[in-house]
Design a protein around this motif. Structure first.
Motif, PDB file in Angstrom:
ATOM      1  N   PRO A 194     -61.772 -10.895  19.617  1.00 40.08           N
ATOM      2  CA  PRO A 194     -62.125  -9.871  18.616  1.00 40.08           C
ATOM      3  C   PRO A 194     -62.595  -8.555  19.256  1.00 40.08           C
ATOM      4  CG  PRO A 194     -63.051 -11.994  17.993  1.00 40.08           C
ATOM      5  CD  PRO A 194     -62.517 -12.144  19.399  1.00 40.08           C
ATOM      6  N   GLN A 195     -63.375  -8.668  20.316  1.00 40.90           N
ATOM      7  CA  GLN A 195     -63.833  -7.460  21.007  1.00 40.90           C
ATOM      8  C   GLN A 195     -62.673  -6.783  21.729  1.00 40.90           C
ATOM      9  OE1 GLN A 195     -65.337 -10.537  21.342  1.00 40.90           O
ATOM     10  NE2 GLN A 195     -67.121 -10.122  20.064  1.00 40.90           N
ATOM     11  N   LEU A 196     -61.788  -7.581  22.312  1.00 39.83           N
ATOM     12  CA  LEU A 196     -60.619  -7.032  22.981  1.00 39.83           C
ATOM     13  C   LEU A 196     -59.740  -6.268  21.988  1.00 39.83           C
ATOM     14  CD1 LEU A 196     -58.897  -6.708  25.531  1.00 39.83           C
ATOM     15  CD2 LEU A 196     -57.877  -8.935  25.007  1.00 39.83           C
ATOM     16  N   GLU A 197     -59.549  -6.841  20.816  1.00 43.04           N
ATOM     17  CA  GLU A 197     -58.754  -6.163  19.793  1.00 43.04           C
ATOM     18  C   GLU A 197     -59.368  -4.810  19.437  1.00 43.04           C
ATOM     19  OE1 GLU A 197     -57.212  -6.884  15.216  1.00 43.04           O
ATOM     20  OE2 GLU A 197     -57.862  -8.603  16.392  1.00 43.04           O
ATOM     21  N   PHE A 198     -60.682  -4.784  19.245  1.00 44.98           N
ATOM     22  CA  PHE A 198     -61.359  -3.515  18.942  1.00 44.98           C
ATOM     23  C   PHE A 198     -61.143  -2.508  20.067  1.00 44.98           C
ATOM     24  CE2 PHE A 198     -64.866  -0.597  19.430  1.00 44.98           C
ATOM     25  CZ  PHE A 198     -64.976  -0.054  18.159  1.00 44.98           C
ATOM     26  N   HIS A 199     -61.315  -2.947  21.318  1.00 42.05           N
ATOM     27  CA  HIS A 199     -61.261  -2.009  22.437  1.00 42.05           C
ATOM     28  C   HIS A 199     -59.845  -1.589  22.820  1.00 42.05           C
ATOM     29  CE1 HIS A 199     -65.479  -1.439  23.180  1.00 42.05           C
ATOM     30  NE2 HIS A 199     -65.644  -2.728  22.906  1.00 42.05           N
ATOM     31  N   PHE A 247     -53.067 -15.546  35.265  1.00 43.02           N
ATOM     32  CA  PHE A 247     -51.976 -15.400  34.314  1.00 43.02           C
ATOM     33  C   PHE A 247     -52.390 -15.740  32.880  1.00 43.02           C
ATOM     34  CE2 PHE A 247     -47.562 -16.681  32.917  1.00 43.02           C
ATOM     35  CZ  PHE A 247     -47.060 -15.386  32.919  1.00 43.02           C
ATOM     36  N   PRO A 248     -53.103 -16.852  32.634  1.00 40.33           N
ATOM     37  CA  PRO A 248     -53.469 -17.178  31.254  1.00 40.33           C
ATOM     38  C   PRO A 248     -54.310 -16.075  30.596  1.00 40.33           C
ATOM     39  CG  PRO A 248     -53.740 -19.119  32.614  1.00 40.33           C
ATOM     40  CD  PRO A 248     -53.474 -17.954  33.543  1.00 40.33           C
ATOM     41  N   ARG A 249     -55.248 -15.513  31.330  1.00 37.10           N
ATOM     42  CA  ARG A 249     -56.087 -14.445  30.759  1.00 37.10           C
ATOM     43  C   ARG A 249     -55.237 -13.226  30.422  1.00 37.10           C
ATOM     44  NH1 ARG A 249     -61.842 -15.799  31.548  1.00 37.10           N
ATOM     45  NH2 ARG A 249     -61.602 -18.038  31.631  1.00 37.10           N
ATOM     46  N   ALA A 250     -54.331 -12.867  31.315  1.00 37.68           N
ATOM     47  CA  ALA A 250     -53.462 -11.703  31.060  1.00 37.68           C
ATOM     48  C   ALA A 250     -52.542 -11.964  29.877  1.00 37.68           C
ATOM     49  CB  ALA A 250     -52.655 -11.364  32.312  1.00 37.68           C
ATOM     50  N   VAL A 268     -51.002  -1.707  28.413  1.00 33.26           N
ATOM     51  CA  VAL A 268     -50.244  -2.842  28.936  1.00 33.26           C
ATOM     52  C   VAL A 268     -50.383  -2.918  30.455  1.00 33.26           C
ATOM     53  CG1 VAL A 268     -47.916  -3.792  29.237  1.00 33.26           C
ATOM     54  CG2 VAL A 268     -48.642  -2.931  27.000  1.00 33.26           C
ATOM     55  N   GLU A 269     -50.314  -1.810  31.127  1.00 33.10           N
ATOM     56  CA  GLU A 269     -50.440  -1.797  32.586  1.00 33.10           C
ATOM     57  C   GLU A 269     -51.831  -2.235  33.023  1.00 33.10           C
ATOM     58  OE1 GLU A 269     -48.945  -1.649  36.340  1.00 33.10           O
ATOM     59  OE2 GLU A 269     -47.854  -1.459  34.463  1.00 33.10           O
ATOM     60  N   ALA A 270     -52.854  -1.805  32.306  1.00 28.75           N
ATOM     61  CA  ALA A 270     -54.222  -2.220  32.631  1.00 28.75           C
ATOM     62  C   ALA A 270     -54.360  -3.735  32.491  1.00 28.75           C
ATOM     63  CB  ALA A 270     -55.219  -1.491  31.737  1.00 28.75           C
ATOM     64  N   ILE A 271     -53.813  -4.280  31.412  1.00 31.45           N
ATOM     65  CA  ILE A 271     -53.882  -5.728  31.214  1.00 31.45           C
ATOM     66  C   ILE A 271     -53.054  -6.448  32.272  1.00 31.45           C
ATOM     67  CG2 ILE A 271     -53.290  -7.618  29.649  1.00 31.45           C
ATOM     68  CD1 ILE A 271     -54.052  -5.707  27.333  1.00 31.45           C
ATOM     69  N   GLN A 328     -51.165 -10.768  24.198  1.00 27.18           N
ATOM     70  CA  GLN A 328     -50.905 -11.148  22.807  1.00 27.18           C
ATOM     71  C   GLN A 328     -51.798 -10.353  21.849  1.00 27.18           C
ATOM     72  OE1 GLN A 328     -48.393 -12.976  21.494  1.00 27.18           O
ATOM     73  NE2 GLN A 328     -47.684 -12.876  23.605  1.00 27.18           N
ATOM     74  N   VAL A 329     -53.054 -10.152  22.224  1.00 26.90           N
ATOM     75  CA  VAL A 329     -53.956  -9.332  21.416  1.00 26.90           C
ATOM     76  C   VAL A 329     -53.448  -7.894  21.384  1.00 26.90           C
ATOM     77  CG1 VAL A 329     -56.301  -8.373  21.245  1.00 26.90           C
ATOM     78  CG2 VAL A 329     -55.969 -10.795  21.831  1.00 26.90           C
ATOM     79  N   ALA A 330     -53.095  -7.371  22.548  1.00 24.10           N
ATOM     80  CA  ALA A 330     -52.610  -5.991  22.631  1.00 24.10           C
ATOM     81  C   ALA A 330     -51.327  -5.817  21.820  1.00 24.10           C
ATOM     82  CB  ALA A 330     -52.377  -5.598  24.090  1.00 24.10           C
ATOM     83  N   LYS A 331     -50.450  -6.792  21.873  1.00 26.99           N
ATOM     84  CA  LYS A 331     -49.187  -6.717  21.131  1.00 26.99           C
ATOM     85  C   LYS A 331     -49.450  -6.522  19.637  1.00 26.99           C
ATOM     86  CE  LYS A 331     -44.875  -9.256  20.545  1.00 26.99           C
ATOM     87  NZ  LYS A 331     -44.116 -10.451  20.952  1.00 26.99           N
TER      88      LYS A 331
END
Length: 131
Positions: A76-81, A108-111, A96-99, A116-119
Motif C-alpha cells: 500500500p505504501q509502495l503504491e502511494f509512493h 528478484f521476488p521483491r522486484a 521502472v528502472e528504479a525498481i 506488479q504494484v507499479a504496473k
C-alpha cells in the motif's frame, strides 16, 4: 509545540499534498483515532526529511520507491509512493528502472512484486513502459 515542530508539521502537510492524489486522507488523520502521537510523528517526519533541499522531491520519491520495494510487504505504501514519484516529476520509465535496480540488491521476488504494484499505478496514470 515549538516553532520548529509547527514548521515541520506544516511542511509535512505540504509534502503530502504534493505527492497524494486528490482527495487522499493524510496518514495522520487516518490513524488519529488509534495513535495521534504516531500520526504527528509521520507529519513531522515528512516535513523534516522530505522537504529538505539537498534532494528534490522527485529524487526522494524514487529512493522511497526503491526502499519500499526492497523491504517488501509494503505494497500500500509502495503504491502511494509510485504515484507520488510520478506526481513529483518522475517518468514511468524512471520508476521502472528504479525498481529494476532493486533486483540486484534485494532480489528478484521483491522486484517482481514491486513491478506488479507499479504496473497497476502506471496503468491508472496512463502510458505504460517496457524495458
Amino acid at each position: 509545540m515549538t516553532q520548529e515542530l509547527v514548521d515541520t508539521a506544516t511542511e509535512g502537510e505540504r509534502v503530502f499534498a504534493a505527492l497524494a492524489p486528490e482527495g487522499a486522507v493524510p496518514p495522520w488523520e487516518a490513524i488519529a483515532d488509534l495513535s495521534p502521537a504516531l500520526g504527528a510523528q509521520v507529519r513531522q517526519g515528512l516535513g523534516a526529511i522530505m522537504a529538505r533541499p539537498q534532494l528534490d522531491l522527485r529524487t526522494r520519491e524514487l529512493a522511497t520507491v526503491c526502499m519500499l520495494a526492497a523491504l517488501g510487504g509494503c505494497e500500500p505504501q509502495l503504491e502511494f509512493h509510485v504515484g507520488g514519484a510520478l506526481r513529483a516529476g518522475a517518468t514511468p520509465a524512471e520508476v521502472v528502472e528504479a525498481i529494476s535496480q532493486v533486483y540486484l540488491y534485494a532480489g528478484f521476488p521483491r522486484a517482481l512484486n514491486a513491478l506488479q504494484v507499479a504496473k497497476k499505478v502506471l496503468a491508472d496514470h496512463g502510458p505504460t513502459v517496457a524495458g
